[in-house]
Design an enzyme around this catalytic site. Structure first.
Site, PDB file in Angstrom:
ATOM      1  N   GLU A 147       3.787  -7.280   0.808  1.00 58.23           N
ATOM      2  CA  GLU A 147       4.775  -8.300   1.168  1.00 58.23           C
ATOM      3  C   GLU A 147       4.815  -8.580   2.668  1.00 58.23           C
ATOM      4  OE1 GLU A 147       8.573  -7.365  -0.501  1.00 58.23           O
ATOM      5  OE2 GLU A 147       8.017  -8.207  -2.447  1.00 58.23           O
TER       6      GLU A 147
ATOM      7  N   CYS B  91       2.393  -1.774 -11.068  1.00 54.98           N
ATOM      8  CA  CYS B  91       3.389  -2.836 -11.217  1.00 54.98           C
ATOM      9  C   CYS B  91       4.662  -2.281 -11.849  1.00 54.98           C
ATOM     10  CB  CYS B  91       2.841  -3.968 -12.077  1.00 54.98           C
ATOM     11  SG  CYS B  91       4.038  -5.316 -12.288  1.00 54.98           S
TER      12      CYS B  91
ATOM     13  N   ASN C 188      -0.131   2.824   0.674  1.00 58.32           N
ATOM     14  CA  ASN C 188       0.541   1.538   0.509  1.00 58.32           C
ATOM     15  C   ASN C 188       2.048   1.767   0.506  1.00 58.32           C
ATOM     16  OD1 ASN C 188       1.138  -0.685  -2.251  1.00 58.32           O
ATOM     17  ND2 ASN C 188       0.917  -1.280  -0.126  1.00 58.32           N
ATOM     18  N   GLY C 189       2.776   0.776   1.073  1.00 64.75           N
ATOM     19  CA  GLY C 189       4.233   0.849   1.071  1.00 64.75           C
ATOM     20  C   GLY C 189       4.786   0.989   2.479  1.00 64.75           C
TER      21      GLY C 189
ATOM     22  N   PRO D 163      -3.132  -6.512  -4.069  1.00 61.91           N
ATOM     23  CA  PRO D 163      -3.107  -7.508  -5.145  1.00 61.91           C
ATOM     24  C   PRO D 163      -1.681  -8.000  -5.354  1.00 61.91           C
ATOM     25  CG  PRO D 163      -3.198  -5.296  -6.066  1.00 61.91           C
ATOM     26  CD  PRO D 163      -3.328  -5.140  -4.576  1.00 61.91           C
TER      27      PRO D 163
END
Length: 387
Positions: free
Chosen positions: A248, A119, A223-224, A34
């Site tokens: 990203e 976030c 993630n990451g 997201p």
């Protein structure tokens, strides 16, 4: 794809229902994260062509959805496309009733709803949501329980590491979230402090520790650090995750999901073609084109093209830039060191190099000053007499 009605499966354990739901979506392995203003319908359609098998909408602010008609209409306009499945709709907020109201309105158009606990931005701190709720486990677990027992679709959660060195706090919270009713857990391998020039490398080792403690309970997504094709598979294999999520890295190269490889210009062209039928906001398209074409637009002499993307007011303006780049493009492999994904790292490297040079110059000057004070050395010969 219709969402699985988990409310009718009371004969199964929560874990069994979670795995059955995950299988009903095709057991997705490659997930689009997201991203506010970035993971909108047109871009979701683009990445699905290149191997993404589960996408998440931009974060929806639950209170704004419930209280602002225009905002709610914008959110719902991004949903409902028959080709846009499987899909999770992500929400942020700290009020379980606003969250329930917003999630219930979107449930018919998705396969699950995701709670944003990841976030790290200042707006999330001020709004009391995202990663700034991670240290309030009673609140977030209460929200998950409230939603998971009242919605017709599963609830998933995206979190960050609570510590950059110790997996134990994250394990404890993750177990509580699963016990509260989370049907899938995504873990970003950075803390909320790791952002901007302090982003650092994602801690895949800590993700591995957390997932080892949770394995088999619910599907787990890592993630990451997803920067290039092949990274999702490497991360999932290393961490023991059931899948991996790109954020990203996907904005600059939608082919990160690994099915094919295309040039930035071709991808920008294809995105614009989708936009003509899916019609996102122009601001979204500008952001995507700056990222898709980042490396091409950084070439010296193309400053005017960058400005034309920024100032574009119609799809034809953007198409003209892409067409001009196509005429001038020499091709070649991507230069990952000059990528948009590494912009913070590059800025930090430049800052570190400047600090190193400044320190060396200060040390040199100090040595010259010391030599001058002693009545000898170069300082007394060149430049100190006039002071």
């Amino acid at each position: 794809m219709a969402a699985l009605d988990v409310s009718s499966e009371d004969d199964a354990s929560p874990s069994a229902r979670a795995w059955r739901w995950y299988a009903s979506m095709g057991s997705p392995k490659r997930v689009l994260a997201p991203m506010v203003g970035q993971s909108e319908l047109a871009f979701r359609q683009l990445v699905r062509r290149y191997g993404c098998d589960l996408a998440v909408t931009p974060m929806v602010h639950a209170r704004m959805f419930a209280t602002c008609d225009r905002y709610r209409a914008d959110v719902l306009r991004d949903l409902g496309d028959a080709e846009d499945r499987p899909l999770l709709v992500q929400f942020c907020g700290d009020d379980k009733d606003y969250l329930l109201e917003a999630a219930a309105a979107c449930a018919p158009f998705c396969d699950g709803v995701d709670l944003n606990l990841g976030c790290p931005q200042g707006i999330a701190r001020r709004g009391h949501y995202g990663a700034f709720l991670l240290e309030e486990p009673d609140l977030v677990c209460g929200i998950v329980e409230h939603l998971s027992t009242r919605l017709p679709v599963p609830v998933t959660v995206k979190i960050r590491l609570l510590s950059p060195t110790d997996a134990a706090p994250t394990i404890a919270l993750a177990k509580r979230l699963v016990a509260a009713g989370a049907s899938l857990l995504t873990l970003h391998g950075r803390t909320k402090e790791m952002k901007g020039q302090a982003v650092g490398e994602a801690r895949w080792g800590l993700i591995k520790e957390v997932f080892a403690a949770l394995r088999g309970s619910v599907p787990l997504i890592a993630n990451g650090g997803m920067e290039a094709p092949g990274d999702l598979e490497r991360c999932a294999a290393f961490t023991g995750a059931d899948g991996a999520m790109a954020s990203e890295g996907a904005l600059e190269d939608p082919c990160i999901f690994g099915v094919a490889s295309r040039s930035p210009v071709d991808l920008a062209d294809e995105y614009l073609a989708i936009c003509r039928s899916k019609a996102p906001q122009l601001a979204f398209a500008k952001g995507h084109l700056h990222k898709l074409l980042f490396e091409k637009l950084q070439v010296p002499g193309r400053e005017a093209l960058r400005e034309r993307v920024s100032q574009g007011e119609a799809w034809a303006d953007f198409q003209a830039v892409v067409d001009e780049l196509r005429r001038d493009d020499k091709g070649g492999a991507r230069d990952r060191d000059r990528s948009w994904y590494r912009r913070h790292r590059a800025a930090k490297a430049r800052a570190d190099e400047k600090a190193r040079r400044d320190a060396e110059e200060a040390a040199r000057q100090e040595a010259l000053d010391d030599a001058a004070d002693d009545g000898g050395g170069l300082g007394g010969l060149f430049g100190d007499e006039d002071e």
